[in-house]
Design a protein around this motif. Sequence first.
Motif, PDB file in Angstrom:
ATOM      1  N   UNK A 187       0.822  -1.215   0.000  1.00 18.67           N
ATOM      2  CA  UNK A 187       0.000   0.000   0.000  1.00 18.67           C
ATOM      3  C   UNK A 187       0.857   1.267   0.000  1.00 18.67           C
ATOM      4  N   UNK A 188       1.986   1.214  -0.733  1.00 20.62           N
ATOM      5  CA  UNK A 188       2.859   2.363  -0.858  1.00 20.62           C
ATOM      6  C   UNK A 188       3.772   2.604   0.332  1.00 20.62           C
ATOM      7  N   UNK A 189       3.718   1.759   1.352  1.00 18.73           N
ATOM      8  CA  UNK A 189       4.572   1.927   2.534  1.00 18.73           C
ATOM      9  C   UNK A 189       5.610   0.814   2.601  1.00 18.73           C
ATOM     10  N   UNK A 190       6.853   1.205   2.914  1.00 17.15           N
ATOM     11  CA  UNK A 190       7.906   0.206   3.065  1.00 17.15           C
ATOM     12  C   UNK A 190       7.862  -0.351   4.479  1.00 17.15           C
ATOM     13  N   UNK A 191       7.980  -1.654   4.566  1.00 14.77           N
ATOM     14  CA  UNK A 191       7.989  -2.362   5.824  1.00 14.77           C
ATOM     15  C   UNK A 191       9.123  -3.378   5.749  1.00 14.77           C
ATOM     16  N   UNK A 192       9.511  -3.966   6.860  1.00 12.12           N
ATOM     17  CA  UNK A 192      10.628  -4.904   6.876  1.00 12.12           C
ATOM     18  C   UNK A 192      10.204  -6.198   7.548  1.00 12.12           C
ATOM     19  N   UNK A 193      10.136  -7.271   6.741  1.00 14.65           N
ATOM     20  CA  UNK A 193       9.783  -8.580   7.267  1.00 14.65           C
ATOM     21  C   UNK A 193      11.004  -9.204   7.923  1.00 14.65           C
ATOM     22  N   UNK A 194      10.780  -9.899   9.022  1.00 15.51           N
ATOM     23  CA  UNK A 194      11.833 -10.653   9.696  1.00 15.51           C
ATOM     24  C   UNK A 194      11.506 -12.126   9.494  1.00 15.51           C
ATOM     25  N   UNK A 195      12.462 -12.839   8.903  1.00 14.03           N
ATOM     26  CA  UNK A 195      12.245 -14.246   8.573  1.00 14.03           C
ATOM     27  C   UNK A 195      13.353 -15.108   9.176  1.00 14.03           C
ATOM     28  N   UNK A 196      12.990 -16.331   9.560  1.00 15.29           N
ATOM     29  CA  UNK A 196      13.984 -17.271  10.058  1.00 15.29           C
ATOM     30  C   UNK A 196      14.818 -17.782   8.885  1.00 15.29           C
ATOM     31  N   UNK A 197      15.860 -18.536   9.206  1.00 16.76           N
ATOM     32  CA  UNK A 197      16.750 -19.060   8.165  1.00 16.76           C
ATOM     33  C   UNK A 197      16.024 -19.969   7.177  1.00 16.76           C
ATOM     34  N   UNK A 198      14.924 -20.583   7.623  1.00 14.29           N
ATOM     35  CA  UNK A 198      14.164 -21.443   6.714  1.00 14.29           C
ATOM     36  C   UNK A 198      13.035 -20.705   6.001  1.00 14.29           C
ATOM     37  N   UNK A 242      10.522 -18.748   7.306  1.00 12.55           N
ATOM     38  CA  UNK A 242       9.280 -18.512   8.038  1.00 12.55           C
ATOM     39  C   UNK A 242       9.189 -17.050   8.474  1.00 12.55           C
ATOM     40  N   UNK A 243       8.087 -16.393   8.157  1.00 12.33           N
ATOM     41  CA  UNK A 243       7.857 -15.011   8.586  1.00 12.33           C
ATOM     42  C   UNK A 243       7.518 -15.029  10.068  1.00 12.33           C
ATOM     43  N   UNK A 244       8.316 -14.315  10.879  1.00 12.07           N
ATOM     44  CA  UNK A 244       8.087 -14.309  12.324  1.00 12.07           C
ATOM     45  C   UNK A 244       7.675 -12.945  12.863  1.00 12.07           C
ATOM     46  N   UNK A 245       7.979 -11.878  12.127  1.00 18.50           N
ATOM     47  CA  UNK A 245       7.622 -10.538  12.589  1.00 18.50           C
ATOM     48  C   UNK A 245       7.817  -9.552  11.452  1.00 18.50           C
ATOM     49  N   UNK A 246       7.338  -8.343  11.664  1.00 16.13           N
ATOM     50  CA  UNK A 246       7.652  -7.262  10.737  1.00 16.13           C
ATOM     51  C   UNK A 246       7.927  -6.017  11.566  1.00 16.13           C
ATOM     52  N   UNK A 247       8.622  -5.085  10.947  1.00 15.36           N
ATOM     53  CA  UNK A 247       9.049  -3.870  11.636  1.00 15.36           C
ATOM     54  C   UNK A 247       8.904  -2.680  10.697  1.00 15.36           C
ATOM     55  N   UNK A 248       8.761  -1.481  11.249  1.00 14.32           N
ATOM     56  CA  UNK A 248       8.588  -0.294  10.417  1.00 14.32           C
ATOM     57  C   UNK A 248       9.878   0.228   9.783  1.00 14.32           C
TER      58      UNK A 248
END
Length: 77
Positions: free
Chosen positions: A38-49, A51-57
């Motif tokens: 939606x036009x906003x940059x976000x940062x996904x946090x993923x494990x080594x395999x 898996x999406x575990x969190x996101x951050x601004x």
Amino acid sequence: MQMGTEMSGLNSVRRLSSRDFAALGLFDVAFVKPVTSDGEENFEIRTADGLLVADAPSWEAAVTIIAENEMQAARIQ
């Protein structure tokens, strides 16, 4: 580390199953992937395999979250 020990470790890695190899670093490294939604940059946090575990601004917030969990951050493009 002596040369013989290094070679022994290398041979041990070569004998890992696909599943065990995929688990290497699973609890040591987290990957940060910039995404746009939606036009906003976000940062996904993923494990080594993957898996999406969190996101951050922000990148900094993602790295802080990862460090608080005693892991190392790596960036995915």
